[in-house]
Design an enzyme around this catalytic site. Structure first.
Site, PDB file in Angstrom:
ATOM      1  N   GLY A  62     -41.323 -37.481   8.748  1.00  7.56           N
ATOM      2  CA  GLY A  62     -41.493 -37.100   7.346  1.00  7.56           C
ATOM      3  C   GLY A  62     -42.870 -37.433   6.812  1.00  7.56           C
ATOM      4  N   HIS A  67     -47.735 -33.529   5.869  1.00  4.02           N
ATOM      5  CA  HIS A  67     -49.121 -33.247   5.481  1.00  4.02           C
ATOM      6  C   HIS A  67     -49.608 -32.055   6.301  1.00  4.02           C
ATOM      7  CE1 HIS A  67     -50.000 -35.236   9.262  1.00  4.02           C
ATOM      8  NE2 HIS A  67     -49.420 -36.340   8.833  1.00  4.02           N
ATOM      9  N   GLY A 117     -51.249 -31.760   8.943  1.00  6.61           N
ATOM     10  CA  GLY A 117     -51.027 -31.840  10.396  1.00  6.61           C
ATOM     11  C   GLY A 117     -49.647 -31.305  10.746  1.00  6.61           C
ATOM     12  N   HIS A 118     -48.637 -31.695   9.947  1.00  6.54           N
ATOM     13  CA  HIS A 118     -47.287 -31.162  10.190  1.00  6.54           C
ATOM     14  C   HIS A 118     -47.263 -29.651   9.969  1.00  6.54           C
ATOM     15  CE1 HIS A 118     -46.202 -35.441   9.123  1.00  6.54           C
ATOM     16  NE2 HIS A 118     -45.526 -35.269  10.237  1.00  6.54           N
ATOM     17  N   GLN A 137     -38.811 -47.687  16.723  1.00  8.34           N
ATOM     18  CA  GLN A 137     -40.211 -47.684  17.150  1.00  8.34           C
ATOM     19  C   GLN A 137     -41.094 -48.576  16.273  1.00  8.34           C
ATOM     20  OE1 GLN A 137     -40.334 -43.255  16.607  1.00  8.34           O
ATOM     21  NE2 GLN A 137     -42.437 -43.628  15.978  1.00  8.34           N
ATOM     22  N   ASP A 174     -51.683 -38.196  18.419  1.00 10.03           N
ATOM     23  CA  ASP A 174     -50.818 -39.152  19.125  1.00 10.03           C
ATOM     24  C   ASP A 174     -50.873 -38.874  20.629  1.00 10.03           C
ATOM     25  OD1 ASP A 174     -49.708 -40.512  16.784  1.00 10.03           O
ATOM     26  OD2 ASP A 174     -48.849 -38.556  16.332  1.00 10.03           O
ATOM     27  N   ARG A 181     -49.836 -42.319   6.977  1.00 14.04           N
ATOM     28  CA  ARG A 181     -50.265 -43.639   6.506  1.00 14.04           C
ATOM     29  C   ARG A 181     -51.479 -43.573   5.582  1.00 14.04           C
ATOM     30  NH1 ARG A 181     -47.894 -47.615  10.064  1.00 14.04           N
ATOM     31  NH2 ARG A 181     -46.847 -46.528  11.747  1.00 14.04           N
TER      32      ARG A 181
END
Ligand code: PAF
Length: 260
Positions: free
Chosen positions: A31, A34, A36-37, A61, A150, A189
């Site tokens: 969730g 932004h 990138g999603h 995690q 990632d 973040r």
């Protein structure tokens, strides 16, 4: 857009797609959507007949006592974002269903999962690999979408797919890192940074943009650096993790000049 919160409802919602023989795409997320999603959603919609976005802030995690409680979480805003991006099926499971009482089965990608992020966040990739395997089993996607930001996560999941002989039809699609106007890679973040912290955080993309380990180290000298390293992934990357105030940021650049 249909939102389903249980495994039973997910299976029911996917049944028509399965009987049509649709190719199903999965975008696993935590969730706080932004740009990138949005790029992952767009690629999934272009390449698959049916797209499932999972939204689950996976407690497994995060280290105990870490930033799980402070992780940005606004499911209402995320649903609006996903619907505007053309997503048809949003899966928002509860931790109680994915990890019921008595849960004790974990996936550990040993060596790769203990380096870099794994060294600074012990248990992180065990949680990622486990939840992704569960999501792959539930959705049975032809393609699953992840961001190059990632890069180690992608490498860990590739290793898991190979080691556990998962369906060879499952393709991991890795989309380029999306950056804000100032060069900072989009991350959930980033919202935690103050304006002054964001200014300091810009040293991270600027250091990596040199594509040179010594120059990157020098440029990160004033920050609290967890690591900056050339990492022999596929493709090789220059990767770093830094802490700015209470926020931890990761980023990398691909060292193959052909790639963004
Ligand atoms: O990259 C993330 O957002 C998470 O690690 C993932 C893949 C959704 C697993 O919880």
């Amino acid at each position: 857009m249909t939102t389903v919160a249980t495994i039973a409802d997910l299976r029911e919602a996917l049944a028509p797609a399965r009987s049509r023989g649709d190719s199903v795409g999965l975008v696993p997320t935590m969730g706080a959507f932004h740009a990138g999603h949005r790029s992952l959603f767009r690629a999934a919609r272009e390449e698959c007949d049916t797209v499932v976005v999972s939204l689950f802030v996976n407690p497994a995690q995060f280290e105990a006592g870490s930033d799980l409680a402070g992780y940005p979480h606004d499911p209402g805003a995320d649903a609006v974002f996903a619907e505007a991006a053309g997503i048809e099926l949003l899966f928002t499971p509860d931790a109680a269903e994915l990890y019921p009482p008595g849960y004790q089965t974990w996936v550990e990608v040993e060596e790769l999962g203990r380096r870099l992020e794994g060294e600074h966040r012990p248990g992180h990739f065990r949680g990622v690999a486990t939840v992704c395997l569960k999501l792959f089993n539930l959705v049975r996607p032809a393609r699953a979408y992840f961001g190059q930001k990632d890069a180690q996560q992608v490498a860990v999941l590739r290793r898991m797919i190979r080691d556990l002989d998962l369906d060879l039809e499952l393709e991991l699609r890795v989309l380029p890192t999306v950056r804000d106007h100032d060069g900072l890679a989009f991350s959930s973040r980033n919202a935690q940074l103050t304006a002054a912290e964001r200014e300091r955080a810009l040293a991270l993309p600027r250091a990596l943009a040199t594509r040179d380990l010594d120059s990157a180290r020098a440029r990160l000298a004033g920050l609290d650096v967890d690591y900056v390293e050339v990492v022999d992934l596929d493709p090789p990357v220059l990767a770093a993790a830094v802490r700015v105030g209470s926020t931890r940021l990761i980023d990398n650049v691909v060292l193959d000049k052909e790639k963004p």
